[in-house]
Design an enzyme around this catalytic site. Structure first.
Site, mmCIF file in Angstrom:
data_model
loop_
_atom_site.group_PDB
_atom_site.id
_atom_site.type_symbol
_atom_site.label_atom_id
_atom_site.label_comp_id
_atom_site.label_asym_id
_atom_site.label_seq_id
_atom_site.Cartn_x
_atom_site.Cartn_y
_atom_site.Cartn_z
ATOM 1 N N ARG A 1 19.492 -48.934 14.390
ATOM 2 C CA ARG A 1 20.701 -49.057 13.578
ATOM 3 C C ARG A 1 21.500 -50.308 13.920
ATOM 4 O O ARG A 1 22.447 -50.631 13.218
ATOM 5 C CB ARG A 1 21.607 -47.834 13.786
ATOM 6 C CG ARG A 1 21.098 -46.571 13.142
ATOM 7 C CD ARG A 1 22.109 -45.451 13.331
ATOM 8 N NE ARG A 1 21.571 -44.158 12.933
ATOM 9 C CZ ARG A 1 21.675 -43.649 11.715
ATOM 10 N NH1 ARG A 1 22.288 -44.317 10.771
ATOM 11 N NH2 ARG A 1 21.167 -42.470 11.441
ATOM 12 N N ARG B 1 22.357 -35.091 -6.967
ATOM 13 C CA ARG B 1 21.555 -34.335 -5.999
ATOM 14 C C ARG B 1 22.303 -33.060 -5.596
ATOM 15 O O ARG B 1 21.706 -31.984 -5.488
ATOM 16 C CB ARG B 1 21.288 -35.222 -4.770
ATOM 17 C CG ARG B 1 20.245 -34.672 -3.829
ATOM 18 C CD ARG B 1 19.685 -35.744 -2.925
ATOM 19 N NE ARG B 1 20.620 -36.104 -1.856
ATOM 20 C CZ ARG B 1 20.362 -37.012 -0.929
ATOM 21 N NH1 ARG B 1 19.221 -37.675 -0.952
ATOM 22 N NH2 ARG B 1 21.240 -37.282 0.018
ATOM 23 N N ARG C 1 23.911 -30.317 0.938
ATOM 24 C CA ARG C 1 23.997 -31.008 2.225
ATOM 25 C C ARG C 1 25.398 -31.564 2.427
ATOM 26 O O ARG C 1 26.017 -32.063 1.489
ATOM 27 C CB ARG C 1 22.987 -32.163 2.276
ATOM 28 C CG ARG C 1 21.563 -31.703 2.383
ATOM 29 C CD ARG C 1 20.567 -32.807 2.114
ATOM 30 N NE ARG C 1 20.918 -34.082 2.722
ATOM 31 C CZ ARG C 1 20.145 -35.155 2.680
ATOM 32 N NH1 ARG C 1 18.991 -35.115 2.052
ATOM 33 N NH2 ARG C 1 20.509 -36.279 3.251
ATOM 34 N N LYS D 1 14.797 -42.735 1.723
ATOM 35 C CA LYS D 1 13.944 -42.933 2.899
ATOM 36 C C LYS D 1 13.260 -41.631 3.323
ATOM 37 O O LYS D 1 12.066 -41.623 3.621
ATOM 38 C CB LYS D 1 14.752 -43.484 4.076
ATOM 39 C CG LYS D 1 15.385 -44.848 3.824
ATOM 40 C CD LYS D 1 16.082 -45.395 5.055
ATOM 41 C CE LYS D 1 17.209 -44.530 5.572
ATOM 42 N NZ LYS D 1 18.344 -44.372 4.648
ATOM 43 N N ARG E 1 29.667 -42.951 4.973
ATOM 44 C CA ARG E 1 28.359 -43.276 5.553
ATOM 45 C C ARG E 1 27.848 -44.613 5.010
ATOM 46 O O ARG E 1 27.240 -45.393 5.733
ATOM 47 C CB ARG E 1 27.344 -42.166 5.235
ATOM 48 C CG ARG E 1 27.609 -40.875 5.986
ATOM 49 C CD ARG E 1 26.586 -39.815 5.667
ATOM 50 N NE ARG E 1 25.270 -40.196 6.146
ATOM 51 C CZ ARG E 1 24.141 -39.999 5.470
ATOM 52 N NH1 ARG E 1 24.160 -39.436 4.293
ATOM 53 N NH2 ARG E 1 22.983 -40.368 5.974
#
Length: 198
Positions: free
Chosen positions: A88, A127, A139, A13, A150
């Site tokens: 959300r 990643r 990250r 996204k 998550r």
């Protein structure tokens, strides 16, 4: 162009939003970024959010909705915006609908980046490896265990907005497992159809 991008973490996204920001010259409204900005600017809503976050709590719908309500009135959002990470929940989706109506605005589209969730963890590991190889910081979200949490939270809480927007006739699904350029082309095809309707 008022658009919501929806999909699980790691679906791409943020990457697609950045491309749309550059192309359409409209802001990407990321709830996390806006919360941090509101806290830094010490706005009334930001101060509320800071008190909750400092206590280790989750920021309530009311606070998040308040931040979005303030943000969409800013000058750079008058020609449109991309929502990322909001709504959300169904309650947030209802609140968004109300605030858009109050401001004589409407949503143009909701694009779901649909992905094979079993392959997302590998995408995240890759990643993280690429960031390490490039000498960049990894990250926190790219830790596989954090990511799995998550993903569970997304499936439990956020995925419910997909049928909500499908029922409203606003949802288009794009295959998020394609290459970045192919996903961009598919998103662009959705948006060009909207332009034809105008």
């Amino acid at each position: 162009m008022r658009l919501i991008l929806v999909g699980p973490p790691g679906a791409g996204k943020g990457t697609q939003a950045a491309r749309l920001v550059a192309e359409y010259n409209i802001p990407q409204l990321s709830t996390g970024d806006m919360l941090r900005a509101a806290v830094a600017a010490q706005t009334p809503v930001g101060l509320q959010a800071k008190a909750v976050m400092d206590a280790g709590g989750l920021v309530s719908d009311d606070i998040v909705v308040g931040i979005i309500r303030d943000r969409i009135k800013e000058q750079d959002a008058q020609n449109g915006f991309i929502l990322d990470g909001f709504p959300r929940t169904i309650a947030q989706a209802d609140a968004l609908s109300d605030m858009l109506t109050d401001n004589d605005m409407s949503l143009d589209a909701v694009i779901e980046l649909r992905v094979d969730q079993s392959k997302l963890v590998n995408r995240i590991i890759n990643r993280a490896d690429e960031a390490k190889a490039a000498g960049l910081p990894v990250r926190k979200d790219d830790d596989p265990e954090v990511f799995k949490d998550r993903l569970e939270a997304y499936n439990r809480d956020t995925a419910v907005v997909i049928p909500y927007y499908e029922k409203a006739g606003l949802l288009t699904v794009v295959d998020g497992m394609q290459s970045i350029d192919e996903v961009s082309a598919a998103v662009e095809a959705v948006l060009s159809k909207l332009d034809e309707k105008v």
